[in-house]
Scaffold this active site. Structure first.
Site, mmCIF file in Angstrom:
data_model
loop_
_atom_site.group_PDB
_atom_site.id
_atom_site.type_symbol
_atom_site.label_atom_id
_atom_site.label_comp_id
_atom_site.label_asym_id
_atom_site.label_seq_id
_atom_site.Cartn_x
_atom_site.Cartn_y
_atom_site.Cartn_z
ATOM 1 N N ARG A 6 -6.684 9.861 -9.561
ATOM 2 C CA ARG A 6 -7.234 10.171 -8.229
ATOM 3 C C ARG A 6 -6.100 10.496 -7.256
ATOM 4 N NH1 ARG A 6 -6.538 7.985 -2.762
ATOM 5 N NH2 ARG A 6 -8.446 8.399 -1.641
ATOM 6 N N VAL A 7 -6.286 11.542 -6.503
ATOM 7 C CA VAL A 7 -5.310 11.920 -5.478
ATOM 8 C C VAL A 7 -6.031 11.913 -4.133
ATOM 9 C CG1 VAL A 7 -3.870 13.811 -4.616
ATOM 10 C CG2 VAL A 7 -3.908 13.287 -7.061
ATOM 11 N N GLY A 8 -5.393 11.326 -3.138
ATOM 12 C CA GLY A 8 -5.995 11.273 -1.803
ATOM 13 C C GLY A 8 -5.485 12.398 -0.921
ATOM 14 N N ASP A 9 -5.614 12.194 0.366
ATOM 15 C CA ASP A 9 -5.202 13.212 1.337
ATOM 16 C C ASP A 9 -3.693 13.244 1.565
ATOM 17 O OD1 ASP A 9 -5.544 10.583 2.460
ATOM 18 O OD2 ASP A 9 -5.158 11.464 4.425
ATOM 19 N N THR A 54 -4.477 8.517 8.073
ATOM 20 C CA THR A 54 -4.619 7.369 7.179
ATOM 21 C C THR A 54 -6.106 7.084 7.010
ATOM 22 O OG1 THR A 54 -3.992 5.055 6.805
ATOM 23 C CG2 THR A 54 -4.408 5.705 9.088
ATOM 24 N N GLY A 55 -6.426 6.311 5.998
ATOM 25 C CA GLY A 55 -7.834 5.971 5.777
ATOM 26 C C GLY A 55 -8.366 6.620 4.515
ATOM 27 N N HIS A 56 -9.666 6.750 4.451
ATOM 28 C CA HIS A 56 -10.289 7.266 3.222
ATOM 29 C C HIS A 56 -9.942 8.740 3.027
ATOM 30 C CE1 HIS A 56 -12.650 3.593 3.917
ATOM 31 N NE2 HIS A 56 -12.717 3.580 2.601
ATOM 32 N N GLY A 57 -9.083 8.955 2.045
ATOM 33 C CA GLY A 57 -8.541 10.286 1.830
ATOM 34 C C GLY A 57 -9.599 11.337 1.569
ATOM 35 N N THR A 81 -1.596 3.969 4.604
ATOM 36 C CA THR A 81 -0.591 4.981 4.357
ATOM 37 C C THR A 81 0.363 4.937 5.513
ATOM 38 O OG1 THR A 81 -2.152 6.398 3.226
ATOM 39 C CG2 THR A 81 -0.296 7.493 4.309
ATOM 40 N N THR A 138 2.049 7.027 0.269
ATOM 41 C CA THR A 138 1.062 5.966 0.007
ATOM 42 C C THR A 138 0.945 5.677 -1.478
ATOM 43 O OG1 THR A 138 -1.224 5.322 0.526
ATOM 44 C CG2 THR A 138 -0.908 7.541 -0.286
ATOM 45 N N SER A 187 0.814 -1.215 0.000
ATOM 46 C CA SER A 187 0.000 0.000 0.000
ATOM 47 C C SER A 187 0.844 1.260 0.000
ATOM 48 C CB SER A 187 -0.915 -0.008 1.232
ATOM 49 O OG SER A 187 -0.141 -0.199 2.383
HETATM 50 N N1 ASP Z 1 -5.253 7.990 2.858
HETATM 51 C C1 ASP Z 1 -4.862 7.223 1.718
HETATM 52 C C2 ASP Z 1 -5.625 7.673 0.519
HETATM 53 O O1 ASP Z 1 -6.778 8.032 0.627
HETATM 54 C C3 ASP Z 1 -5.013 5.770 1.860
HETATM 55 C C4 ASP Z 1 -4.893 5.183 3.247
HETATM 56 O O2 ASP Z 1 -4.363 5.725 4.162
HETATM 57 O O3 ASP Z 1 -5.380 4.103 3.442
HETATM 58 O O4 ASP Z 1 -5.089 7.619 -0.555
#
Ligand code: ASP
Length: 331
Positions: free
Chosen positions: A216-219, A239-242, A188, A206, A86
């Site tokens: 697509r770009v996350g946080d 971490t998690g859903h960006g 991440t 990440t 990841s």
């Molecule tokens: N935060 C990251 C993203 O949204 C992924 C993750 O941390 O799981 O790209």
């Protein structure tokens, strides 16, 4: 490899003494305050791959090095490990089979650098640092980021390992985009550290959500969302859903809450509660969302909080290494 799905839940809070190099997990009860009794320096990072990453950071910090060098060295460990699926080399691809990486870095002077949707470069964090130090800009994306990396001597490599390619081909059969919380599809490494001088820095890197849309770009590469450092106050990373972290400018929010007097864990909790509220307002299902924050303040106090149980983070001080369960909003 232990995954976070197999992390040990222990309620050994009473014997909170650190065990050198022995990761321990603690109950998810919210303690609201963890202090580094051993004093400076300290480093913390997300998930259990943070244990190894922290060790690399620790060798910089314990020899008097700067937090900035420590966090870069630390997150390069999972970036370079093809078994970590990841982050960096070995990361899962997007739905077109392309491994695209996001990373950012921030130091005690509010210097910032970031790359997004970068392909073919194993260590995006070092490219982010080069953006910070060698360009008049703070963020480069896509092909521009790649061209810059190549101009700086970074080597172009195939980052799609066999295992990830196999899984992606399997995924293609149904092509169902359903990011699952707390499994390896979205991790991440975010790392924040304080050095012997008391200065703070952070890094976040990440491969983002597996099978995301190309582009697509996350946080994680967005300063203020996936990472924020204020050397007067503290640092936070996510971490998690960006998408959810960006929606609340997550890490900036956590640092601002610490500025207002919240402990690191209280600040993380309040930011998570905002995610929870907005999810309800938007009539989305909270069960489909994971967001986790970790934070460290200028006094060396630290903490974490997440939406759903299952998020853990690694801490390294002079007293040793440990893995802690984050407090959470829902089971
Ligand atoms: N935060 C990251 C993203 O949204 C992924 C993750 O941390 O799981 O790209």
């Amino acid at each position: 490899m232990t995954t976070r799905r197999t992390f040990i839940r222990s309620s050994a809070l009473a014997s909170a003494a650190f065990l050198a190099h022995t990761p321990e997990s603690f109950s998810s009860e919210s303690k609201m305050m963890n202090t580094n009794a051993a004093g400076k320096p300290i480093v913390l990072s997300t998930w259990n791959f943070g244990i190894k990453a922290n060790e690399a950071a620790w060798s910089v910090l314990s020899s008097g090095g700067k937090a900035l060098d420590a966090v870069e060295a630390g997150v390069k460990i999972p970036e370079g490990d093809p078994k970590e699926r990841s982050v960096g080399y070995g990361g899962r691809p997007d739905r077109d089979g392309r491994v695209t990486l996001d990373a950012c870095i921030m130091d005690e002077h509010a210097n910032i650098g970031s790359v997004a949707c970068l392909e073919y470069i194993k260590h995006p964090i070092s490219v982010a640092r080069a953006v910070m130090e060698k360009t008049p800009h703070v963020m480069l994306v896509g092909d521009g980021a790649l061209q810059f990396a190549l101009s700086q001597g970074f080597v172009k490599e195939n980052l799609l390992v066999e295992e990830s390619e196999k899984e992606w081909k399997e995924w293609l059969k149904e092509s169902k985009y359903a990011p699952v919380v707390n499994i390896e599809h979205h991790d991440t490494i975010g790392m924040i550290a304080m050095d012997m001088n008391g200065d703070l820095s952070g890094a976040c890197t990440t491969s983002g959500m597996a099978y995301k849309m190309h582009g697509r770009v996350g946080d994680s590469p967005i300063i203020g969302a996936g990472l924020y450092v204020d050397n007067e106050v503290g640092a936070a990373t996510a971490t998690g859903h960006g998408e959810e972290v960006i929606r609340i400018a997550g890490c900036y929010l956590v640092v601002e809450l610490m500025r207002q007097g919240r402990t690191p864990e209280q600040a993380c909790k309040e930011a998570v509660e905002r995610v929870v509220r907005l999810t309800a307002n938007r009539k989305k299902n909270l069960k489909d969302i994971q967001v986790g924050f970790i934070a460290l303040n200028k006094r060396g106090e630290y903490g974490a909080y997440c939406v759903q149980s299952g998020f853990n983070y690694a801490v390294r001080t002079a007293d040793g290494s440990r893995l802690l369960d984050s407090g959470f909003a829902i089971q």
